[in-house]
Design an enzyme around this catalytic site. Structure first.
Site, mmCIF file in Angstrom:
data_model
loop_
_atom_site.group_PDB
_atom_site.id
_atom_site.type_symbol
_atom_site.label_atom_id
_atom_site.label_comp_id
_atom_site.label_asym_id
_atom_site.label_seq_id
_atom_site.Cartn_x
_atom_site.Cartn_y
_atom_site.Cartn_z
ATOM 1 N N THR A 58 0.852 -1.185 0.000
ATOM 2 C CA THR A 58 0.000 0.000 0.000
ATOM 3 C C THR A 58 0.890 1.237 0.000
ATOM 4 O OG1 THR A 58 -0.126 0.366 2.409
ATOM 5 C CG2 THR A 58 -1.573 -1.326 1.468
ATOM 6 N N CYS A 59 0.262 2.409 0.081
ATOM 7 C CA CYS A 59 1.052 3.637 0.090
ATOM 8 C C CYS A 59 1.897 3.755 1.353
ATOM 9 C CB CYS A 59 0.140 4.854 -0.041
ATOM 10 S SG CYS A 59 -1.087 5.021 1.272
ATOM 11 N N ARG A 61 3.025 0.904 3.296
ATOM 12 C CA ARG A 61 3.807 -0.282 3.688
ATOM 13 C C ARG A 61 3.925 -1.278 2.538
ATOM 14 N NH1 ARG A 61 2.176 -1.741 8.375
ATOM 15 N NH2 ARG A 61 0.840 0.071 8.696
ATOM 16 N N ASP A 119 -7.358 3.688 10.388
ATOM 17 C CA ASP A 119 -7.615 3.643 8.942
ATOM 18 C C ASP A 119 -8.242 2.296 8.585
ATOM 19 O OD1 ASP A 119 -7.635 3.652 6.220
ATOM 20 O OD2 ASP A 119 -5.533 4.206 5.969
ATOM 21 N N TYR A 120 -9.535 2.318 8.267
ATOM 22 C CA TYR A 120 -10.252 1.061 8.007
ATOM 23 C C TYR A 120 -10.097 0.593 6.566
ATOM 24 C CZ TYR A 120 -13.809 -2.502 8.822
ATOM 25 O OH TYR A 120 -14.461 -3.704 8.975
ATOM 26 N N GLY A 194 -7.252 8.516 -12.041
ATOM 27 C CA GLY A 194 -7.259 7.209 -11.394
ATOM 28 C C GLY A 194 -8.591 6.951 -10.721
ATOM 29 N N GLY A 199 -9.362 6.197 -5.672
ATOM 30 C CA GLY A 199 -9.843 7.293 -6.504
ATOM 31 C C GLY A 199 -11.349 7.434 -6.452
#
Length: 416
Positions: A58-59, A61, A119-120, A194, A199
């Site tokens: 992910t952004c 990790r 953060d879900y 995106g 997005g």
């Protein structure tokens, strides 16, 4: 010894990863895993004897979870797939085994390890990562069971705590930032590049929270942009119009996850005021854009530092979340224990059947004593011995003693 010849248990469950805690977006970009790289990792894992694995990229990790002979196998898979040296990875990485690796996954899925607490969105990303590996036969019974327990726990935390209340993601932080920093934001022209999950969520938030209606979508697959645009009543353009759309927009949000920069200083030559938000890893907006007159550039690292007004409330919920994790992880540990017992009991059952079949077992120092009158009676006796052994294993961790006791009990039953 076969490369895959090791117990597929908790002590052979590892995680190797990097996150925002010890690496910036530029470094994380170097270890970001693409679709094709993920496929190669799964293929190479099977060749090297890694029993099960999935990769979460992910952004914030890049992590590889796996049931393997040792953790170096996982480190090698990440580094070989990205072409980056292990010497760069190890100093910024965390390497966990067994219960620590299990706890880490629970906390990541709960949003306790996220840049923005609670953060879900990470749960959906874990689901996709596991699904991708499972479709390619990279998931086995251990990770399948652990994943289900983790998923159940994240739902319990979401429904029974306020950990995920308020702003809970980097993309929503972008919305909060625009609301606070952009005058008359609802009237601005917005370009969103995106239309994947991030997005699409950002687009809906632009409409629902900021009241923006002058939104134009551009996506690599034009049909997806058109589909979302039709759903929300906004516009979509093909990528051929990217340059003109960039020039005419007040706000530009990039969530494309392309392999190279989509926006550079050359695209933004004029000095008109523009806000550019880069939600992509690797970064899709060149850092030089931030130095241009009239341009304000934010990436995921900067957005994550924005303090949320509900942060304190979420911090107060952390003990509740950890308590739920402890409760649910205990269930998984019990499953691991029972699974190990079943493995041992299976071996003992085979040995008892062998003793019965062979009759006189001189190697154990016993005389002929297998006088059971039928196969059914033998099966009943064996099951009785196994039940006794299982009960003892639940109260005492003396596997070897239980093994010998089971054989003695079986011989004793036969002699009576």
């Amino acid at each position: 010894m076969n490369m895959g010849d090791y117990p597929k248990d908790l002590q052979h469950f590892f995680v190797a990863g990097i996150s925002y805690k010890k690496s910036d977006a530029a470094v994380r970009s170097r270890f970001a895993i693409s679709h094709d790289q993920y496929i190669r990792i799964i293929e190479e894992a099977k060749k090297s004897g890694v029993a099960e694995l999935f990769v979460l990229s992910t952004c914030n990790r890049t992590e590889i979870y796996g049931v393997a002979r040792d953790i170096e196998q996982l480190v090698s898979l990440i580094c070989e797939a990205t072409g980056e040296p292990a010497e760069l990875f190890r100093p910024i990485a965390y390497l966990h085994r067994g219960k620590e690796a299990m706890q880490h996954l629970f906390e990541v899925a709960a949003g306790l390890d996220s840049q923005i607490l609670g953060d879900y969105e990470i749960v959906g990303q874990i689901k996709l990562a596991v699904k991708f590996s499972k479709e390619r036969n990279g998931i086995g019974p251990f990770i399948e069971r652990l994943f289900n327990q983790v998923l159940q726990t994240s739902k319990l935390i979401k429904n029974n705590t306020a950990l995920s209340s308020g702003t809970v993601s980097v993309s929503f932080s972008a919305i909060q930032y625009l609301k606070e920093q952009v005058p008359d934001v609802a009237s601005k022209k917005v370009l969103l590049i995106g239309t994947g999950k991030i997005g699409a969520n950002t687009c809906r938030n632009l409409i629902d929270y900021l009241g923006c209606r002058q939104i134009t979508l551009i996506n690599r697959t034009h049909e997806k942009a058109v589909e979302l645009a039709n759903e929300l009543g906004i516009s979509a353009l093909s990528s051929d119009h990217l340059n003109s759309a960039i020039t005419s927009s007040d706000i530009i949000i990039v969530a494309a996850n392309a392999s190279d920069y989509l926006i550079t200083a050359a695209h933004l030559g004029n000095s008109s005021r523009q806000w550019i938000v880069d939600l992509s890893i690797p970064n899709n907006v060149h850092p030089e854009v931030g130095n241009l007159q009239g341009k304000k550039l934010l990436n995921v690292d900067e957005l994550s530092r924005i303090k949320d007004e509900t942060l304190q409330k979420r911090l107060e919920e952390v003990p509740k979340a950890l308590a739920l994790i402890e409760e649910q992880s205990a269930e998984f540990l019990e499953w691991c224990r029972m699974r190990k017992q079943l493995s041992v009991l299976g071996v003992v059952k085979l040995k008892l059947e062998e003793i019965h079949t062979r009759g006189q077992q001189s190697s154990y120092g016993y005389t002929t004593c297998t006088t059971f009158t039928s196969a059914d009676e033998t099966a009943v006796r064996i099951q009785k011995v196994l039940n006794t052994m299982a009960a003892k294993m639940r109260t005492r961790n003396e596997r070897g003693c239980h093994y010998l006791e089971a054989i003695n009990d079986f011989i004793a039953f036969a002699a009576n």
